[in-house]
Design a protein around this motif. Structure first.
Motif: not given
Length: 324
Positions: A226-250
């Motif tokens: 929501t805070a991105r200045s340009d939401r159409s610019r690509g963001l690659d979110w690479v999940q590598v580890g799960s120290m805070a938990g194995p699942t999320i709700e998206l």
């Protein structure tokens, strides 16, 4: 067959026991080697508990997914193995010649054994899952862990223009500046407060290397988008580890309202041949001291005691199978 001493898992709810084990004979493209140093990585722990997603549940088994060994000709080699049955936490093991790389004769075997696995996570993510471009900005979530702090350094080595480190431990967070971090975000026990801080300082990054997942990512992802200045610019979110938990709700809107590419990096998402192709370059930067990790060494014979000891922040335990 060869009878060896090894860390042997006979029950997934107990630590490995130091005992003898019958090592199968080497087959085609394999060789038996003398193991010199093996890092105790979180991946080795999850394999030994049967909790890793690749576990088949077969027992007994020797845990450990990599290490440094000496071949019969005296040369040193870094190797990777599957810990399904015959892992690396043994005085000798059988390795695949195609899953190893020769080391310099004067290589620091403890340093290589400690650093390769945690460094590989971000190295492969930035070279095989996505291709970082010079000048891009990177956020490392969970940057105060061993792998996370290495990710800060590796992102810089691979050309990142700005690297932001996010973590809880203030002392370790501040130390990331020496590794190349350009900005720091202090995370707290409150995921909402942490999300607000991330949205304010890191919303416009190009890449996120995420070692946390769970509530930390769940609360942060939408505010950052929501805070991105340009939401159409690509963001690659690479999940590598799960120290805070194995699942999320998206929420589905998160995928429609911004140019978000959510992907993971690990066994299965990256082909084995691609991991192997990265070994020589990564060994080189570790051996030259461009990536470092603190270590403590323990004789493999003491594996049962050491297994239950808490990890020391900033230090990676390395077992020495030949030390008695």
């Amino acid at each position: 067959m060869t009878i060896i001493n090894a860390a042997v898992v006979t029950s997934f709810d107990q630590p490995p026991h130091y005992r003898d084990f019958e090592l199968p004979a080497a087959e085609d493209d394999q060789e038996e080697v003398e193991v010199l140093a093996v890092g105790l990585h979180p991946r080795a722990r999850s394999g030994a508990s049967g909790a890793h997603y690749t576990s088949t549940g077969r027992l007994p088994m020797i845990p450990g997914i990599d290490g440094v060994a000496r071949r019969d000709d005296g040369s040193l080699v870094y190797f990777a193995v599957d810990d399904d049955t015959i892992g690396s936490l043994a005085e000798r093991t059988v390795i695949d010649a195609h899953r190893s790389v020769t080391l310099p004769s004067d290589a620091d075997v403890v340093k290589v054994a400690a650093a390769m696995n945690p460094a590989m996570s971000s190295w492969v993510a930035l070279r095989r899952r996505i291709e970082i471009r010079p000048g891009q900005s990177v956020l490392v979530l969970g940057a105060t862990g061993n792998a996370g702090s290495m990710a800060v350094r590796i992102a810089k080595l691979l050309g990142a223009g700005t690297v932001i480190g996010a973590g809880r431990d203030r002392e370790r967070l501040d130390a990331l500046v020496d590794l190349g971090a350009d900005d720091l975000v202090q995370l707290t026990d409150d995921p909402v407060d942490s999300a607000r801080a991330l949205a304010g300082r890191a919303a416009d990054v190009d890449i996120v290397i995420d070692y946390l997942w769970g509530a930390s990512t769940q609360e942060a992802l939408v505010p950052m988008l929501t805070a991105r200045s340009d939401r159409s610019r690509g963001l690659d979110w690479v999940q590598v580890g799960s120290m805070a938990g194995p699942t999320i709700e998206l929420p589905s809107a998160a995928l429609r309202s911004a140019n978000l590419r959510l992907l993971g990096s690990g066994q299965g998402s990256v082909a084995g041949r691609d991991y192997l192709a990265e070994l020589p370059a990564l060994v080189d930067v570790i051996d030259r001291g461009q990536i470092e990790v603190g270590t403590r060494t323990v004789a493999l014979a003491d594996v049962e005691r050491a297994w239950g000891e808490p990890d020391v922040p900033g230090l990676r335990t390395v077992f020495l199978p030949q030390q008695v």
